[in-house]
Write a protein that holds these residues in place. Structure first.
Motif: not given
Lengths: 217, 99
Positions: A22-30
């Protein structure tokens, strides 16, 4: 230096799925979008750690995020390299990622070593699905909250009712899939109406998955 | 009978309309996930728009009809993604077959 930006967006023919902390999702998406993913979305999920002691202590669930990115297989290597370098995803505890070929993908393999199973059941029955996995020795399912589209209540009372569902996603060796589906059918009566559905997909590539070989090392 | 899973991503709140249109075209049900969208180059303060991801299990025969029906119900272009299903349980009673 590793090339990040892919200039042109090609028609997606592979679905890349990532499960990260949790918290790394946006990083992975970007990261995936920068490397040429056509489209990427992310949702909250729960990882399930098997083990009776952790279950008793209510620690069997870990907060995760599930990323779905639609990519062209030409940029697949680039995406996996990015995940490995930036998110250290191949290291234990950092997450997993795998690819599912979409319909009409010319490079989709005939047979794959790994398969993914998606089980959709009513809210509260996700634990029963995990118990079935536990009995079969399958581990590491990911659980999501979802909503059903078919609502009888709305037809009856003309009220906007969205039935809550639970979606369980599991990656497992292909030879265990048949046994898993048979168990779900018998233990959870999935052949009966309104008891949920289970579907399986071929997985063409993966990174960061737990294996017995890793456990031994 | 081969089956496929159709993934349709629409802005938040539009999923019910998608399900309605898909049901009219022969879909027997749908599952909706609330998601948020990622960008290639997010700004320093970037809000991620929420999206509904509608998952519909269908047969290849009625898939085109569902896609057409959903697209006609929206002004903007809708992206459809399709996953081939290898095996399944609990579907054999429900999927309508186009006459």
């Amino acid at each position: 230096m590793d090339k990040e930006i892919t200039e042109t967006l090609k028609t997606p023919n592979t679905l890349m799925v990532g499960v990260v902390t949790r918290g790394q999702g946006s990083r992975m998406m970007n990261l995936l979008r920068r490397r040429g993913a056509h489209y990427a979305v992310c949702t909250f999920a729960e990882g399930t750690v098997p083990g009776h002691i952790l279950k008793m202590l209510q620690l069997a669930k870990t907060k995760k995020e599930l990323v779905l990115a639609f990519i062209n297989d030409e940029i697949e290597d680039n995406c996996y390299r990015g995940l490995s370098m930036d998110l250290k995803i191949e290291q234990p505890g950092h997450g997993v990622a795998f690819s599912i070929p979409l319909c009409g993908n010319p490079t989709a393999p005939e047979k794959t070593e790994l398969s993914g199973a998606l089980i959709i059941v009513d809210k509260g029955k996700g634990e029963d699905v995990l118990d079935v996995f536990d009995d079969l020795g399958l581990r590491g399912g990911t659980m999501l909250s979802a909503y059903g589209g078919a609502s009888i209540a709305k037809i009856l009372f003309d009220m906007p009712v969205q039935p809550e569902k639970e979606v369980v996603f599991l990656v497992t060796p292909s030879e265990k899939i048949k046994e898993m589906l048979t168990s779900l059918e018998t233990e959870l009566q999935m052949s009966e109406p309104n008891q949920g559905i289970a579907v399986t997909f071929a997985i063409s590539r993966s990174i960061g998955l737990f294996t017995e070989a890793k456990k031994g090392s | 009978m081969t089956k496929q899973m159709l993934l349709i991503s629409v802005p938040l709140g539009k999923a019910e309309r998608v399900v309605q249109l898909a049901t009219q075209a022969g879909a027997s049900g749908a599952t909706i996930l609330h998601t948020r969208e990622g960008f290639a180059e997010p700004k320093a303060f970037q809000l991620e728009p929420q999206r509904d991801l509608v998952m519909i299990v269908t047969s290849p025969e009625i898939r085109a009809g569902i896609e057409e029906s959903v697209q006609q119900g929206f002004d903007q272009t809708i992206e459809f993604y399709c996953l081939p299903i290898i095996d399944s349980v609990g579907l054999d009673r429900g999927l309508p077959i186009k006459e």
